[in-house]
Design a protein around this motif. Structure first.
Motif, PDB file in Angstrom:
ATOM      1  N   TRP A  56      37.694  46.691  42.131  1.00  0.00           N
ATOM      2  CA  TRP A  56      36.278  46.404  41.931  1.00  0.00           C
ATOM      3  C   TRP A  56      35.842  45.541  43.105  1.00  0.00           C
ATOM      4  O   TRP A  56      36.427  44.509  43.366  1.00  0.00           O
ATOM      5  N   GLY A  57      34.827  45.941  43.812  1.00  0.00           N
ATOM      6  CA  GLY A  57      34.300  45.139  44.907  1.00  0.00           C
ATOM      7  C   GLY A  57      35.085  45.285  46.194  1.00  0.00           C
ATOM      8  O   GLY A  57      36.067  46.019  46.276  1.00  0.00           O
ATOM      9  N   ARG A  58      34.632  44.579  47.203  1.00  0.00           N
ATOM     10  CA  ARG A  58      35.279  44.594  48.512  1.00  0.00           C
ATOM     11  C   ARG A  58      35.331  43.168  49.039  1.00  0.00           C
ATOM     12  O   ARG A  58      34.556  42.310  48.637  1.00  0.00           O
ATOM     13  N   GLY A  59      36.228  42.931  49.948  1.00  0.00           N
ATOM     14  CA  GLY A  59      36.301  41.631  50.595  1.00  0.00           C
ATOM     15  C   GLY A  59      37.012  40.583  49.756  1.00  0.00           C
ATOM     16  O   GLY A  59      37.924  40.887  48.993  1.00  0.00           O
ATOM     17  N   GLY A  60      36.564  39.333  49.887  1.00  0.00           N
ATOM     18  CA  GLY A  60      37.220  38.214  49.238  1.00  0.00           C
ATOM     19  C   GLY A  60      37.098  38.185  47.726  1.00  0.00           C
ATOM     20  O   GLY A  60      37.918  37.578  47.050  1.00  0.00           O
ATOM     21  N   TRP A  61      36.069  38.813  47.168  1.00  0.00           N
ATOM     22  CA  TRP A  61      35.892  38.760  45.713  1.00  0.00           C
ATOM     23  C   TRP A  61      36.409  40.017  45.020  1.00  0.00           C
ATOM     24  O   TRP A  61      36.125  40.263  43.851  1.00  0.00           O
ATOM     25  N   SER A  62      37.195  40.798  45.698  1.00  0.00           N
ATOM     26  CA  SER A  62      37.743  42.033  45.150  1.00  0.00           C
ATOM     27  C   SER A  62      38.857  41.727  44.146  1.00  0.00           C
ATOM     28  O   SER A  62      39.617  40.785  44.317  1.00  0.00           O
ATOM     29  N   PHE A  63      38.944  42.530  43.089  1.00  0.00           N
ATOM     30  CA  PHE A  63      40.027  42.394  42.121  1.00  0.00           C
ATOM     31  C   PHE A  63      40.410  43.781  41.607  1.00  0.00           C
ATOM     32  O   PHE A  63      39.606  44.706  41.637  1.00  0.00           O
ATOM     33  N   PRO A  64      41.661  43.956  41.169  1.00  0.00           N
ATOM     34  CA  PRO A  64      42.129  45.292  40.784  1.00  0.00           C
ATOM     35  C   PRO A  64      41.462  45.808  39.512  1.00  0.00           C
ATOM     36  O   PRO A  64      41.165  45.044  38.598  1.00  0.00           O
ATOM     37  N   ALA A  65      41.254  47.100  39.487  1.00  0.00           N
ATOM     38  CA  ALA A  65      40.695  47.753  38.305  1.00  0.00           C
ATOM     39  C   ALA A  65      41.835  48.282  37.436  1.00  0.00           C
ATOM     40  O   ALA A  65      42.903  48.630  37.938  1.00  0.00           O
ATOM     41  N   SER A  66      41.590  48.341  36.152  1.00  0.00           N
ATOM     42  CA  SER A  66      42.581  48.880  35.223  1.00  0.00           C
ATOM     43  C   SER A  66      42.361  50.382  35.068  1.00  0.00           C
ATOM     44  O   SER A  66      41.441  50.959  35.650  1.00  0.00           O
ATOM     45  N   ARG A  67      43.197  50.987  34.257  1.00  0.00           N
ATOM     46  CA  ARG A  67      43.008  52.417  33.966  1.00  0.00           C
ATOM     47  C   ARG A  67      41.659  52.669  33.315  1.00  0.00           C
ATOM     48  O   ARG A  67      41.005  53.670  33.585  1.00  0.00           O
ATOM     49  N   VAL A  68      41.248  51.751  32.451  1.00  0.00           N
ATOM     50  CA  VAL A  68      39.945  51.900  31.784  1.00  0.00           C
ATOM     51  C   VAL A  68      38.823  51.863  32.815  1.00  0.00           C
ATOM     52  O   VAL A  68      37.896  52.681  32.773  1.00  0.00           O
ATOM     53  N   GLY A  69      38.910  50.939  33.760  1.00  0.00           N
ATOM     54  CA  GLY A  69      37.882  50.837  34.798  1.00  0.00           C
ATOM     55  C   GLY A  69      37.828  52.058  35.689  1.00  0.00           C
ATOM     56  O   GLY A  69      36.754  52.533  36.059  1.00  0.00           O
ATOM     57  N   MET A  70      38.987  52.581  36.047  1.00  0.00           N
ATOM     58  CA  MET A  70      39.007  53.774  36.897  1.00  0.00           C
ATOM     59  C   MET A  70      38.558  55.017  36.135  1.00  0.00           C
ATOM     60  O   MET A  70      37.941  55.910  36.706  1.00  0.00           O
TER      61      MET A  70
ATOM     62  N   ARG B 196      36.101  42.723  31.810  1.00  0.00           N
ATOM     63  CA  ARG B 196      37.419  42.834  31.177  1.00  0.00           C
ATOM     64  C   ARG B 196      38.514  42.898  32.238  1.00  0.00           C
ATOM     65  O   ARG B 196      39.525  42.197  32.138  1.00  0.00           O
ATOM     66  N   ASP B 197      38.313  43.711  33.256  1.00  0.00           N
ATOM     67  CA  ASP B 197      39.307  43.820  34.320  1.00  0.00           C
ATOM     68  C   ASP B 197      39.449  42.501  35.081  1.00  0.00           C
ATOM     69  O   ASP B 197      40.553  42.105  35.451  1.00  0.00           O
ATOM     70  N   TYR B 198      38.342  41.815  35.303  1.00  0.00           N
ATOM     71  CA  TYR B 198      38.405  40.517  35.976  1.00  0.00           C
ATOM     72  C   TYR B 198      39.169  39.510  35.117  1.00  0.00           C
ATOM     73  O   TYR B 198      39.975  38.732  35.621  1.00  0.00           O
ATOM     74  N   SER B 199      38.927  39.528  33.812  1.00  0.00           N
ATOM     75  CA  SER B 199      39.644  38.644  32.903  1.00  0.00           C
ATOM     76  C   SER B 199      41.137  38.937  32.924  1.00  0.00           C
ATOM     77  O   SER B 199      41.964  38.010  32.956  1.00  0.00           O
ATOM     78  N   LEU B 200      41.500  40.215  32.913  1.00  0.00           N
ATOM     79  CA  LEU B 200      42.914  40.584  33.003  1.00  0.00           C
ATOM     80  C   LEU B 200      43.527  40.103  34.314  1.00  0.00           C
ATOM     81  O   LEU B 200      44.659  39.615  34.350  1.00  0.00           O
ATOM     82  N   HIS B 201      42.760  40.214  35.388  1.00  0.00           N
ATOM     83  CA  HIS B 201      43.236  39.767  36.705  1.00  0.00           C
ATOM     84  C   HIS B 201      43.433  38.247  36.721  1.00  0.00           C
ATOM     85  O   HIS B 201      44.452  37.758  37.200  1.00  0.00           O
ATOM     86  N   ARG B 202      42.466  37.493  36.201  1.00  0.00           N
ATOM     87  CA  ARG B 202      42.581  36.044  36.186  1.00  0.00           C
ATOM     88  C   ARG B 202      43.743  35.582  35.297  1.00  0.00           C
ATOM     89  O   ARG B 202      44.467  34.660  35.643  1.00  0.00           O
TER      90      ARG B 202
END
Length: 125
Positions: free
Chosen positions: A53-67, A114-120
């Protein structure tokens, strides 16, 4: 890129342009959804830059649900663009279509959160 060049000219998309761009959206959404459902580990290893999700410094991985959401969004946009090129009007009241669109956008924000929460939470462990 192509769409931005065409829209910068101040004219609507032609039937052929809608069909071609819609087909690209449809095929890429189908490929993304198929890969997410059946080749997730392979995609994570080789296409990790795409699964974010996103690009650059604020990017975080997406889950299967997000993709899956991203793939389905591409499929829906592709079908709507192809339908627009064929002068097809969905047999749905415009108010319901608007409500569905707003719901879909809110769902995307919730999935991204949700994906950001999982990443954090995975970094804290």
């Amino acid at each position: 890129m192509l769409i931005s060049v065409i829209l910068a000219q101040g004219r609507p998309l032609t039937t052929t342009e809608l069909f071609v761009i819609g087909s690209l959206f449809l095929l890429s959404g189908m490929a993304l959804a198929y890969g997410t459902w059946f080749h997730w580990k392979w995609m994570q290893k080789r296409l990790g830059w795409l699964l974010r999700w996103g690009r650059g410094g604020w990017s975080f991985p997406a889950s299967r649900v997000g993709m899956t959401y991203s793939g389905l969004t591409g499929i829906v946009l592709g079908v709507l663009m192809i339908g627009g090129g064929m002068k097809w009007k969905p047999p749905v009241d415009r108010d319901y279509f608007f409500v569905g669109t707003v719901f879909w956008l809110i769902l995307g924000v919730c999935i991204a959160l949700r994906d950001y929460s999982l990443h954090r939470n995975s970094k804290d462990e």
